[in-house]
Write an enzyme that holds these catalytic residues in place. Structure first.
Site, PDB file in Angstrom:
ATOM      1  N   SER A  11     -10.358   1.896   9.104  1.00 26.57           N
ATOM      2  CA  SER A  11     -10.242   0.948   7.996  1.00 26.57           C
ATOM      3  C   SER A  11      -8.842   0.353   7.967  1.00 26.57           C
ATOM      4  O   SER A  11      -8.459  -0.304   7.005  1.00 26.57           O
ATOM      5  CB  SER A  11     -10.558   1.652   6.670  1.00 26.57           C
ATOM      6  OG  SER A  11      -9.730   2.773   6.528  1.00 26.57           O
ATOM      7  N   ALA A 243       0.819   4.678   2.789  1.00 25.42           N
ATOM      8  CA  ALA A 243      -0.400   3.910   2.522  1.00 25.42           C
ATOM      9  C   ALA A 243      -0.126   2.490   2.946  1.00 25.42           C
ATOM     10  O   ALA A 243       1.034   2.075   3.044  1.00 25.42           O
ATOM     11  CB  ALA A 243      -0.739   3.962   1.034  1.00 25.42           C
ATOM     12  N   LYS A 244      -1.208   1.755   3.191  1.00 22.55           N
ATOM     13  CA  LYS A 244      -1.017   0.391   3.683  1.00 22.55           C
ATOM     14  C   LYS A 244      -0.181  -0.459   2.712  1.00 22.55           C
ATOM     15  O   LYS A 244       0.704  -1.183   3.129  1.00 22.55           O
ATOM     16  CB  LYS A 244      -2.374  -0.266   3.933  1.00 22.55           C
ATOM     17  CG  LYS A 244      -2.822  -0.077   5.367  1.00 22.55           C
ATOM     18  CD  LYS A 244      -4.280  -0.387   5.544  1.00 22.55           C
ATOM     19  CE  LYS A 244      -5.048   0.910   5.608  1.00 22.55           C
ATOM     20  NZ  LYS A 244      -6.442   0.798   5.292  1.00 22.55           N
ATOM     21  N   ARG A 245      -0.453  -0.274   1.423  1.00 19.69           N
ATOM     22  CA  ARG A 245       0.276  -1.106   0.452  1.00 19.69           C
ATOM     23  C   ARG A 245       1.766  -0.758   0.401  1.00 19.69           C
ATOM     24  O   ARG A 245       2.574  -1.502  -0.085  1.00 19.69           O
ATOM     25  CB  ARG A 245      -0.363  -0.987  -0.942  1.00 19.69           C
ATOM     26  CG  ARG A 245      -0.302   0.395  -1.507  1.00 19.69           C
ATOM     27  CD  ARG A 245      -0.912   0.495  -2.901  1.00 19.69           C
ATOM     28  NE  ARG A 245      -0.841   1.861  -3.362  1.00 19.69           N
ATOM     29  CZ  ARG A 245      -1.655   2.825  -2.987  1.00 19.69           C
ATOM     30  NH1 ARG A 245      -2.628   2.570  -2.152  1.00 19.69           N
ATOM     31  NH2 ARG A 245      -1.510   4.054  -3.443  1.00 19.69           N
ATOM     32  N   LEU A 247       3.571  -0.421   2.960  1.00 18.98           N
ATOM     33  CA  LEU A 247       4.110  -0.840   4.248  1.00 18.98           C
ATOM     34  C   LEU A 247       4.403   0.376   5.123  1.00 18.98           C
ATOM     35  O   LEU A 247       5.492   0.536   5.676  1.00 18.98           O
ATOM     36  CB  LEU A 247       5.386  -1.671   4.074  1.00 18.98           C
ATOM     37  CG  LEU A 247       5.181  -2.985   3.315  1.00 18.98           C
ATOM     38  CD1 LEU A 247       6.500  -3.704   3.158  1.00 18.98           C
ATOM     39  CD2 LEU A 247       4.182  -3.890   4.052  1.00 18.98           C
TER      40      LEU A 247
END
Ligand code: GLU
Length: 282
Positions: A11, A243-245, A247
């Site tokens: 994902s 986490a992706k948010r 960075l």
């Protein structure tokens, strides 16, 4: 023979935490002449993308983490999950649940924990209604009270020798099959770990709360008991999760910045993290 596995969900791109987990699983297997298996957890078709599957292969190759045998793709394993679910249904251990998230939130007076342990049991004792099932979206849940009449509260041992015992409060009517997917994470995980002969489940300590329900499913389905290695999590220095948010540094970005993959793996295995990151136990 030790068999470990790395089981990412496609994902997004792999980040430093994934690299740490894969490095440990790979090293555990290679140190002892065992096997390191790769499993792509792609059951959630809304979040998973084929380009991220390719990204996982590319990143692991760059890190020098080779895997054994064919890659297990969960999206191709529906029949195996259905067989396990059918067995639980036949033994009265699974029931159809028609609740929406909003229904569950509303009927819980004091919501706590995750959905697995805090389901209020609304649908548990409904008579089976094939007509309603044919027309209404539903998931399948474990009847955990009945399960615990048939089998003991599970225990497990971690790779460092520590023993753990599940508490009844940590086991709820977990989802076995979702409205939109043939199997939940818990069911697919135990079916696939057994099918791949996994002896040592290597994953982050954030997944330790999943172990009681997964051990219970193994007991109910007569699957072998693996050892668990729940490793610390890679976080930012201030403790924030990757986490992706946030960075999070992707493996791909580290490669682009000139890092050497196998050197990074050696550093991770000796707990030398790139600057700005640290390991956190829980
Ligand atoms: N697919 C899960 C994740 O990416 C891993 C599950 C597991 O290792 O049991 O977090």
């Amino acid at each position: 023979m030790i068999v470990t596995r790395f089981a990412p969900s496609p994902s997004g791109r792999l980040h430093l935490g994934h690299a740490y987990s894969a490095a440990i699983g790979h090293a555990r297997a290679r140190e002892t002449g065992g096997k390191f298996r790769l499993r792509i957890e792609d059951l959630d078709q809304t979040r998973c993308k084929p380009e991220f599957v390719d990204g996982i292969f590319e990143d692991l190759r760059w890190l020098g983490l080779d895997w054994d045998e064919s890659v297990l793709m969960q999206s191709k394993r529906t029949a195996a999950y259905e067989a396990a679910l059918d067995e639980l249904k036949a033994r009265g251990l699974a029931y159809a649940c028609f609740c929406t998230r909003a229904d569950i939130a509303q009927s819980l007076t004091a919501p706590h924990g995750d959905a697995a342990t805090s389901y209020p049991g609304t649908c548990r004792n409904l008579p089976d209604n094939p007509r309603r099932r044919a027309t209404t979206p539903h998931c399948w849940r474990l009847n955990s009270a009945r399960a615990l009449e048939l089998t003991e509260l599970p225990t497990w041992t971690e790779a460092d020798g520590k023993d753990f015992s599940a508490k009844a409060s940590g086991i709820g009517d977990a989802i076995l099959a979702r409205k939109d997917a043939p199997a939940s994470y818990h069911l697919s995980c135990v079916v696939d770990d057994a099918a791949s002969g996994v002896t040592t489940v290597v994953r982050g300590v954030d997944l330790r709360p999943s172990t009681p329900i997964q051990r219970l499913l193994q007991q109910l389905l007569g699957l072998p008991e693996p050892t668990y290695l729940h490793h610390p999590l890679v976080t930012h220095m201030d403790g924030r999760r990757l986490a992706k948010r946030d960075l999070a540094p992707t493996v791909a970005a580290m490669r682009d910045s000139g890092v050497d993959g196998p050197v990074l793996v050696q550093d991770l295995l000796t707990d030398h993290l790139p600057s700005g990151f640290r390991l956190q136990e829980a």
